[in-house]
Design a protein around this motif. Structure first.
Motif, PDB file in Angstrom:
ATOM      1  N   LYS A  95       1.116  -1.223   0.103  1.00 45.41           N
ATOM      2  CA  LYS A  95      -0.039   0.230  -0.324  1.00 45.41           C
ATOM      3  C   LYS A  95       0.625   0.876  -0.070  1.00 45.41           C
ATOM      4  O   LYS A  95       0.583   2.546  -0.957  1.00 45.41           O
ATOM      5  N   GLU A 113      -4.453   3.194   4.854  1.00 46.03           N
ATOM      6  CA  GLU A 113      -5.216   2.352   3.955  1.00 46.03           C
ATOM      7  C   GLU A 113      -7.244   3.510   3.684  1.00 46.03           C
ATOM      8  O   GLU A 113      -7.540   2.876   2.331  1.00 46.03           O
ATOM      9  N   GLU A 115      -8.896  -5.056   3.230  1.00 42.34           N
ATOM     10  CA  GLU A 115      -9.912  -4.351   3.559  1.00 42.34           C
ATOM     11  C   GLU A 115     -10.453  -3.824   2.080  1.00 42.34           C
ATOM     12  O   GLU A 115     -11.724  -3.804   1.160  1.00 42.34           O
ATOM     13  N   ASN A 159      -1.400   2.505   9.762  1.00 39.76           N
ATOM     14  CA  ASN A 159      -1.834   1.144   8.605  1.00 39.76           C
ATOM     15  C   ASN A 159      -3.616   1.697   7.950  1.00 39.76           C
ATOM     16  O   ASN A 159      -4.010   1.992   7.044  1.00 39.76           O
ATOM     17  N   LYS A 160      -4.615   2.105   9.299  1.00 38.54           N
ATOM     18  CA  LYS A 160      -5.985   2.589   8.470  1.00 38.54           C
ATOM     19  C   LYS A 160      -5.966   3.563   7.747  1.00 38.54           C
ATOM     20  O   LYS A 160      -6.430   4.059   6.976  1.00 38.54           O
TER      21      LYS A 160
HETATM   22 MG    MG Z   1      -4.955  -3.463   5.706  1.00 42.91          MG
END
Ligand code: MG
Ligand code: NAD
Length: 394
Positions: free
Chosen positions: A126, A227, A153, A223-224
């Motif tokens: 990512k 994301e 996700e 991380n979120k």
């Molecule tokens: Mg993830």
């Protein structure tokens, strides 16, 4: 038979990918495996999967690996070393799909090379997308490559989106994307105790078994944040259309909320082989090796709004995407340096957002529409962050 190149084969995603491949050797052939420096693990993988190519990014370890292969029974494997070789194997004619599973900015150039060469890019890395923004997506469009999300996700959202969601008319049907998060190991830890959190506590994720960097990112919720930026880019939505939802069971992997009141969710055990197998078989489906979800054992699903005081990294990511331009690149670079410094016990867990905020403060959100600007910004932000780490060092 499809030819597969796995960038980052020795990592958590790389190993899960090989597990899925081993169940479908009639459909996938391993062309190339790459690693940074874990040459013992790469050697074992070479013995088992007999790729045509093996790449070691670290030059010194690469030399040792070359000798090891040359004096073994798999001496016909072509060994390449150095960062440039990652791009070389990701663009080979016999490669159809590239699993982009290197962690961090190091994965950008080989992932971009695969996209430019028109490969099917299975995107786990990512950070590459967050730092390069539209550049990677443009490369995909221009070459006719395919980009399939591996992040659980985004793979879930991809499965729940309407067909043809790329067009504006379909996008109007989507009210919101509900991006789920487990909340990590410190969801309920008293905030005043977070100063003393150790790397071992931070990497011990309650639901997922992952590499060390992403595990720390999950604890801070950066991380979120990454994301959130990833979702805005992949699904062409503004950040206000993405709601982060804490869902501690990690059974729902994200949802799409439609204008008619329907919410579609993708569910399954927290096992990365599920999104990996989904993307590898797409548009068909095949066995991933994951245990089916026992919904009777799950019993309850909980949802909460995130506490931004506990998770300042999530606010910083929001600021970065709203500022746009080079800010997501700066955010990502500062986070990589801060997490590494925390893992090496140079700074405290709660210093991570301090490094990122101070580093972001040194930049204005200028455009980052060329690769040169992105790479330069990444370097400058890393250098600033290293200086901030030195000042905070305890
Ligand atoms: Mg993830
Ligand atoms: P990991 O640390 O377990 O593995 C990283 C891999 O990258 C290793 O093979 C390593 O050799 C390689 N690598 C590291 N630095 C490199 C360099 N400088 N040059 C070349 N290769 C290098 O990481 P992971 O958990 O497998 O995560 C990989 C990526 O997938 C990350 O971007 C992460 O955010 C993403 N991701 C992981 C998970 C997961 O469950 N692990 C879930 C979603 C997304």
């Amino acid at each position: 038979m499809k030819g597969l190149c796995i960038l980052g084969a020795t990592g958590s995603i790389g190993v899960s990918t090989l597990d899925v491949v081993s169940r479908h050797q009639d459909r996938y052939k391993i062309v190339a495996l790459t690693a940074n420096g874990n040459i013992d693990a790469l050697f074992q993988q070479c013995l088992e999967y007999k790729p045509q190519y093996a790449v070691v990014a670290d030059e010194d370890k690469g030399k040792v690996f070359k000798e090891k292969i040359a004096s073994s029974k798999i001496s016909n494997i072509i060994v390449l070393t150095g960062a440039k070789a990652l791009e070389e194997v990701a663009t080979l004619d016999q490669v159809d799909s590239v699993m982009a599973a290197i962690v961090g900015a190091a994965g950008l150039l080989p992932t971009l090379a695969a996209a430019e060469a028109g490969k099917t890019v299975l995107l786990a890395n990512k950070e590459a997308l967050v730092m390069s923004g539209d550049i990677l997506l443009h490369a995909v469009k221009k070459s006719g490559a395919k980009l399939l999300p591996i992040d659980s996700e985004h793979n879930a959202i991809f499965q729940c989106m309407p067909a043809g969601y790329e067009t504006a008319s379909q996008a109007k049907e989507v009210r919101r994307i509900l991006l789920t998060a487990s909340g990590g190991p410190f969801r309920e830890t008293p905030i005043e105790q977070l100063d003393n959190v150790t790397p071992e506590q931070a990497v011990a994720h309650p639901n997922w078994d992952m590499g060390r960097k992403i595990s720390v990112d999950s604890a801070t919720m950066m991380n979120k944040g990454l994301e959130l930026i990833e979702a805005c880019l992949l699904f062409s939505v503004p950040s206000k259309k993405v709601q982060v939802v804490i869902h501690p069971q990690s059974v729902i992997h994200s949802m799409v909320d439609y204008v008619d009141g329907t919410i579609l969710a993708q569910m399954g055990n927290p096992d990365m082989r599920i999104p990996i197998a989904h993307a590898m078989a797409w548009p068909e489906r095949f066995d991933s090796g994951a245990e089916p979800l026992d919904i009777f054992a799950v019993k309850h699903l909980a949802f909460e709004a995130p506490d931004l005081q506990r998770f300042p990294c999530l606010s910083l990511a929001n600021q970065a995407i709203d500022a746009g331009g080079m800010m997501p690149t700066v955010l990502n670079a500062a986070n990589e340096i801060a997490v590494e410094a925390f893992l090496q016990e140079q700074i405290r867990y709660t210093d991570i957002p301090v490094v990122i905020e101070q580093c972001m403060g040194k930049f204005s959100p200028e455009k980052a529409d060329t690769l040169e600007i992105v790479l330069q910004t990444n370097e400058t932000a890393r250098n600033y962050s290293r200086e901030i780490v030195q000042q905070l060092r305890h």
